[in-house]
Design a protein around this motif. Structure first.
Motif, PDB file in Angstrom:
ATOM      1  N   VAL A  99      30.750  47.022  42.254  1.00  0.00           N
ATOM      2  CA  VAL A  99      31.099  45.773  42.944  1.00  0.00           C
ATOM      3  C   VAL A  99      30.276  45.666  44.235  1.00  0.00           C
ATOM      4  O   VAL A  99      29.791  44.588  44.590  1.00  0.00           O
ATOM      5  N   ASP A 100      30.090  46.786  44.904  1.00  0.00           N
ATOM      6  CA  ASP A 100      29.298  46.794  46.143  1.00  0.00           C
ATOM      7  C   ASP A 100      27.881  46.296  45.859  1.00  0.00           C
ATOM      8  O   ASP A 100      27.356  45.436  46.560  1.00  0.00           O
ATOM      9  N   HIS A 101      27.297  46.837  44.788  1.00  0.00           N
ATOM     10  CA  HIS A 101      25.926  46.459  44.453  1.00  0.00           C
ATOM     11  C   HIS A 101      25.842  44.968  44.100  1.00  0.00           C
ATOM     12  O   HIS A 101      24.956  44.259  44.583  1.00  0.00           O
ATOM     13  N   LEU A 102      26.796  44.517  43.277  1.00  0.00           N
ATOM     14  CA  LEU A 102      26.742  43.116  42.827  1.00  0.00           C
ATOM     15  C   LEU A 102      27.085  42.130  43.947  1.00  0.00           C
ATOM     16  O   LEU A 102      26.725  40.958  43.872  1.00  0.00           O
ATOM     17  N   SER A 103      27.809  42.616  44.966  1.00  0.00           N
ATOM     18  CA  SER A 103      28.256  41.681  46.010  1.00  0.00           C
ATOM     19  C   SER A 103      27.336  41.663  47.221  1.00  0.00           C
ATOM     20  O   SER A 103      27.639  41.006  48.219  1.00  0.00           O
ATOM     21  N   LYS A 104      26.232  42.417  47.154  1.00  0.00           N
ATOM     22  CA  LYS A 104      25.337  42.536  48.317  1.00  0.00           C
ATOM     23  C   LYS A 104      24.928  41.166  48.878  1.00  0.00           C
ATOM     24  O   LYS A 104      25.018  40.938  50.082  1.00  0.00           O
TER      25      LYS A 104
ATOM     26  N   VAL B 184      40.276  58.366  39.125  1.00  0.00           N
ATOM     27  CA  VAL B 184      39.651  58.234  40.452  1.00  0.00           C
ATOM     28  C   VAL B 184      38.152  57.971  40.310  1.00  0.00           C
ATOM     29  O   VAL B 184      37.576  57.138  41.022  1.00  0.00           O
ATOM     30  N   LEU B 185      37.532  58.640  39.346  1.00  0.00           N
ATOM     31  CA  LEU B 185      36.096  58.430  39.135  1.00  0.00           C
ATOM     32  C   LEU B 185      35.831  56.970  38.720  1.00  0.00           C
ATOM     33  O   LEU B 185      34.892  56.338  39.200  1.00  0.00           O
ATOM     34  N   GLY B 186      36.687  56.449  37.855  1.00  0.00           N
ATOM     35  CA  GLY B 186      36.553  55.052  37.413  1.00  0.00           C
ATOM     36  C   GLY B 186      36.685  54.092  38.581  1.00  0.00           C
ATOM     37  O   GLY B 186      35.900  53.149  38.719  1.00  0.00           O
ATOM     38  N   ASP B 187      37.652  54.339  39.458  1.00  0.00           N
ATOM     39  CA  ASP B 187      37.829  53.474  40.646  1.00  0.00           C
ATOM     40  C   ASP B 187      36.580  53.534  41.522  1.00  0.00           C
ATOM     41  O   ASP B 187      36.129  52.519  42.054  1.00  0.00           O
ATOM     42  N   SER B 188      36.040  54.745  41.659  1.00  0.00           N
ATOM     43  CA  SER B 188      34.905  54.923  42.562  1.00  0.00           C
ATOM     44  C   SER B 188      33.653  54.228  42.027  1.00  0.00           C
ATOM     45  O   SER B 188      32.977  53.496  42.763  1.00  0.00           O
TER      46      SER B 188
ATOM     47  N   ILE C 116      49.518  56.569  52.225  1.00  0.00           N
ATOM     48  CA  ILE C 116      49.272  55.507  51.242  1.00  0.00           C
ATOM     49  C   ILE C 116      49.628  54.125  51.791  1.00  0.00           C
ATOM     50  O   ILE C 116      48.835  53.187  51.721  1.00  0.00           O
ATOM     51  N   LEU C 117      50.828  54.018  52.368  1.00  0.00           N
ATOM     52  CA  LEU C 117      51.309  52.704  52.797  1.00  0.00           C
ATOM     53  C   LEU C 117      50.422  52.069  53.880  1.00  0.00           C
ATOM     54  O   LEU C 117      49.908  50.961  53.683  1.00  0.00           O
ATOM     55  N   PRO C 118      50.199  52.775  55.023  1.00  0.00           N
ATOM     56  CA  PRO C 118      49.330  52.135  56.025  1.00  0.00           C
ATOM     57  C   PRO C 118      47.923  51.893  55.507  1.00  0.00           C
ATOM     58  O   PRO C 118      47.291  50.887  55.849  1.00  0.00           O
ATOM     59  N   LEU C 119      47.459  52.780  54.628  1.00  0.00           N
ATOM     60  CA  LEU C 119      46.081  52.647  54.154  1.00  0.00           C
ATOM     61  C   LEU C 119      45.928  51.424  53.252  1.00  0.00           C
ATOM     62  O   LEU C 119      44.999  50.628  53.434  1.00  0.00           O
ATOM     63  N   ILE C 120      46.838  51.265  52.301  1.00  0.00           N
ATOM     64  CA  ILE C 120      46.707  50.132  51.377  1.00  0.00           C
ATOM     65  C   ILE C 120      46.820  48.818  52.142  1.00  0.00           C
ATOM     66  O   ILE C 120      45.984  47.929  52.009  1.00  0.00           O
ATOM     67  N   ILE C 121      47.859  48.719  52.980  1.00  0.00           N
ATOM     68  CA  ILE C 121      48.065  47.461  53.700  1.00  0.00           C
ATOM     69  C   ILE C 121      46.873  47.146  54.597  1.00  0.00           C
ATOM     70  O   ILE C 121      46.289  46.057  54.531  1.00  0.00           O
ATOM     71  N   SER C 122      46.474  48.124  55.424  1.00  0.00           N
ATOM     72  CA  SER C 122      45.407  47.834  56.385  1.00  0.00           C
ATOM     73  C   SER C 122      44.081  47.580  55.675  1.00  0.00           C
ATOM     74  O   SER C 122      43.322  46.697  56.076  1.00  0.00           O
ATOM     75  N   SER C 123      43.808  48.328  54.587  1.00  0.00           N
ATOM     76  CA  SER C 123      42.516  48.161  53.915  1.00  0.00           C
ATOM     77  C   SER C 123      42.406  46.784  53.285  1.00  0.00           C
ATOM     78  O   SER C 123      41.446  46.053  53.533  1.00  0.00           O
ATOM     79  N   ILE C 124      43.391  46.455  52.444  1.00  0.00           N
ATOM     80  CA  ILE C 124      43.265  45.195  51.695  1.00  0.00           C
ATOM     81  C   ILE C 124      43.283  43.996  52.639  1.00  0.00           C
ATOM     82  O   ILE C 124      42.448  43.096  52.546  1.00  0.00           O
TER      83      ILE C 124
ATOM     84  N   VAL D 289      38.419  47.166  46.950  1.00  0.00           N
ATOM     85  CA  VAL D 289      38.387  47.611  45.555  1.00  0.00           C
ATOM     86  C   VAL D 289      39.113  48.943  45.330  1.00  0.00           C
ATOM     87  O   VAL D 289      39.812  49.104  44.331  1.00  0.00           O
ATOM     88  N   ALA D 290      38.988  49.887  46.276  1.00  0.00           N
ATOM     89  CA  ALA D 290      39.581  51.214  46.024  1.00  0.00           C
ATOM     90  C   ALA D 290      41.122  51.189  45.932  1.00  0.00           C
ATOM     91  O   ALA D 290      41.675  51.748  44.983  1.00  0.00           O
ATOM     92  N   PRO D 291      41.834  50.536  46.864  1.00  0.00           N
ATOM     93  CA  PRO D 291      43.297  50.554  46.735  1.00  0.00           C
ATOM     94  C   PRO D 291      43.780  49.840  45.474  1.00  0.00           C
ATOM     95  O   PRO D 291      44.725  50.284  44.820  1.00  0.00           O
ATOM     96  N   ILE D 292      43.122  48.735  45.115  1.00  0.00           N
ATOM     97  CA  ILE D 292      43.556  48.011  43.912  1.00  0.00           C
ATOM     98  C   ILE D 292      43.243  48.861  42.682  1.00  0.00           C
ATOM     99  O   ILE D 292      44.060  48.985  41.762  1.00  0.00           O
ATOM    100  N   GLY D 293      42.070  49.490  42.687  1.00  0.00           N
ATOM    101  CA  GLY D 293      41.698  50.362  41.571  1.00  0.00           C
ATOM    102  C   GLY D 293      42.699  51.498  41.410  1.00  0.00           C
ATOM    103  O   GLY D 293      43.149  51.798  40.301  1.00  0.00           O
ATOM    104  N   ALA D 294      43.092  52.122  42.535  1.00  0.00           N
ATOM    105  CA  ALA D 294      44.033  53.252  42.453  1.00  0.00           C
ATOM    106  C   ALA D 294      45.377  52.794  41.889  1.00  0.00           C
ATOM    107  O   ALA D 294      46.124  53.582  41.323  1.00  0.00           O
ATOM    108  N   THR D 295      45.666  51.516  42.016  1.00  0.00           N
ATOM    109  CA  THR D 295      46.954  51.014  41.534  1.00  0.00           C
ATOM    110  C   THR D 295      46.896  50.575  40.075  1.00  0.00           C
ATOM    111  O   THR D 295      47.831  50.828  39.313  1.00  0.00           O
ATOM    112  N   ILE D 296      45.824  49.887  39.690  1.00  0.00           N
ATOM    113  CA  ILE D 296      45.839  49.330  38.325  1.00  0.00           C
ATOM    114  C   ILE D 296      44.761  49.869  37.392  1.00  0.00           C
ATOM    115  O   ILE D 296      44.886  49.731  36.182  1.00  0.00           O
ATOM    116  N   ASN D 297      43.709  50.486  37.940  1.00  0.00           N
ATOM    117  CA  ASN D 297      42.623  50.890  37.051  1.00  0.00           C
ATOM    118  C   ASN D 297      42.760  52.369  36.674  1.00  0.00           C
ATOM    119  O   ASN D 297      42.526  53.240  37.512  1.00  0.00           O
TER     120      ASN D 297
END
Ligand code: ASP
Length: 519
Positions: free
Chosen positions: A466-471, A456-460, A80-88, A362-370
């Motif tokens: 967001v991916d679609h809207l940010s293209k 998890v489904l909601g985060d995904s 979790i730790l390396p993934l969240i930091i490196s991803s965001i 989006v995924a790490p933030i979603g896993a934390t707050i959504n």
């Protein structure tokens, strides 16, 4: 189609049926293994329970049996730790302020609206089904700590700014209310002015450190660091490269853990079934309560979220969901959206082909707050407890439940049964007894798995939308990067250096072919 190259000629030969089946099995092998693991876990757990004398299974045996499952939980949590930091950080550092701001806004709007929609769905169902008014008596056991809603909100904000970043990897700040005693003189007799000392007690809230990772603090730090690196331009490039490489390496580790996960799932699920309370003691009320929560989660996960995705992206939500199956099964097996995060990211990046910058942000933030599932469950549970106590809630109180349930879900950590803890916020807000959380304790482990899967489904889906809207924004950045790259290449060529300098991992190649140090 199979492509065969012979004598420089490429021919496409259609696959035979058996080749097709084999191809599908290969592509979905891990999902198949996970489903088999889940089935084995359930069958093994139930077999042990129904075997003669299973009641005598000592805690120690269960503890030993859970060992392979514990290993899976540890491996996932370790990432979790390396993934969240490196991803965001790497995601934000590779975007400009405008694009990341827009992406962040889209994500937050999605999180809030879907979480609130989940709460409303839960409230409608619990008011319609009224599980707390069905027959049967449930026993209360244990007690839980009360938490003032305002203090909970302060904790949430305080944890966004940890005083020590290293410590936030294993501890967070929590307001704990103690009592202190003091004495004051009381006048007993006004005429003779007789005074005695009276004993009083008062509450004194204090900030204390409690065990558990402060993911929110780490997320906030990473967001700011990523944004600052982006604003530094070339000076920040080494840091961007570092975090990008760390992300790739962590994802490779994730793949290894995913291959181990079917084994872990068997033991996590079977031991949970062995140690659960006897279903015979689950009363009618709890049965209806369970049904209400499951119906709400199903409606949200199978109807609301897919429809939102379909409207926003015009793409097939079922295919998207199928591609997330590995993550959903892991969520069910582990009951932790944080522990599932590595698998969620893998599915988003590799199966749903979400732009890596979006998935990483989006995924790490979603896993934390959504947490849609948690929000829905908290609203249902609070109103259920009111119904069991024969307390009718006014419209104002129902609105309070909906708002505090949303806040409590945002504040809940992505760990097993976190929702049960933050539920005290909702109960306190409407004056219900917090110790009544114990009413639903017996079946929480079961509902937790379903709500985690919906979280998890909601985060995904959020990442997909967001991916679609940010293209457009992302391709603008790509275009700008290409221009910048071309400009740099021209400059380098003018300076007598070939293009290899930028492609060759920072090594430069001079005109006469020597490899030199970084530019
Ligand atoms: N277990 C849930 C999760 O990790 C949180 C909860 O208890 O609702 O998402």
């Amino acid at each position: 189609m199979v492509t065969v190259t012979k004598d420089g000629v490429t021919r496409n030969i259609p696959m035979t049926t058996s080749q097709k089946i084999l191809h599908h099995i290969k592509a979905n092998l891990i999902i198949i293994l996970m489903v088999i693991a889940l089935a084995i876990g359930v069958i093994a757990g139930l077999t042990v329970r129904t075997a003669d004398g299973w009641e005598y299974w000592q805690k120690r045996k269960i503890f030993y049996l859970r060992f392979p499952g514990d290993l899976l939980m540890n491996m996932l949590k370790m990432l979790i730790l390396p993934l969240i930091i490196s991803s965001i950080i790497s995601s934000l550092a590779s975007l400009n302020a405008k694009a990341s701001g827009k992406m962040g806004l889209r994500a937050v709007v999605y999180y809030l609206t879907t979480t609130f929609a989940a709460v409303i769905m839960g409230i409608i169902l619990v008011l319609a089904i009224e599980p707390g008014k069905k027959g049967g008596e449930i026993t209360r056991s244990g007690s839980s700590k009360e938490q003032e809603p305002l203090e909970a909100l302060f904790d949430l904000i305080r944890n966004c700014f940890p005083d020590n970043l290293v410590e936030s990897a294993f501890r967070r700040q929590t307001t704990v209310t103690g009592t202190f005693k003091y004495q004051l003189p009381i006048t007993l007799d006004d005429e003779n002015k007789t005074e005695v000392m009276g004993n009083y007690t008062s509450e004194s809230p204090n900030v204390e450190k409690s065990e558990g990772m402060n993911i929110l603090g780490i997320v906030v730090f990473s967001v700011f660091l990523g944004a600052v690196i982006a604003s530094m331009g070339h000076a920040g490039k080494p840091l961007l490269d570092f975090f990008e490489a760390l992300h790739v390496a962590t994802m490779k580790l994730t793949m290894l853990v995913i291959w181990y996960s079917p084994i872990g799932i068997i033991f996590l699920v079977s031991t949970k079934l062995i140690e659960m309370e006897n279903p015979g003691t689950i009363f009618i009320q709890l049965g209806y309560y369970m049904l209400t929560v499951l119906a709400g989660l199903a409606a949200h996960g199978l109807i609301v979220l897919p429809v939102v995705y379909l409207i926003a992206t015009r793409k097939n939500p079922l295919i998207f969901m199928y591609n997330m199956l590995k993550a959903l099964l892991t969520a069910w097996g582990t009951a932790s959206s944080s522990a599932t995060l590595p698998v969620t990211m893998e599915c988003l990046e590799h199966r749903n082909n979400i732009d890596i910058r979006v998935a990483k942000f989006v995924a790490p933030i979603g896993a934390t707050i959504n947490m849609d599932g948690t929000a829905l469950y908290e609203a249902v549970a609070a109103i259920f407890i009111a119904q069991v106590n024969g307390v009718g809630l006014s419209i104002g109180e129902v609105i309070t439940v909906s708002l505090t349930a949303t806040a409590a879900a945002i504040g809940a950590a992505g760990i097993p049964s976190a929702g049960l803890v933050t539920m005290t916020i909702v109960l306190t807000a409407v004056g219900l007894p917090t110790e009544d959380v114990s009413l639903i304790l017996a079946i929480d482990w079961f509902l937790d798995r379903f709500r985690t899967a919906i979280n998890v489904l909601g985060d995904s889906f959020g990442a997909g939308i967001v991916d679609h809207l940010s293209k457009a924004d992302l391709s603008e950045i790509d275009h700008l990067n290409e221009l910048e790259m071309a400009e740099e290449t021209t400059k380098a060529e003018e300076a007598g250096i070939t293009n290899t300098a930028f492609v060759n991992g920072g090594m430069k190649e001079t005109e006469n072919g020597e490899i030199g140090s970084r530019l």
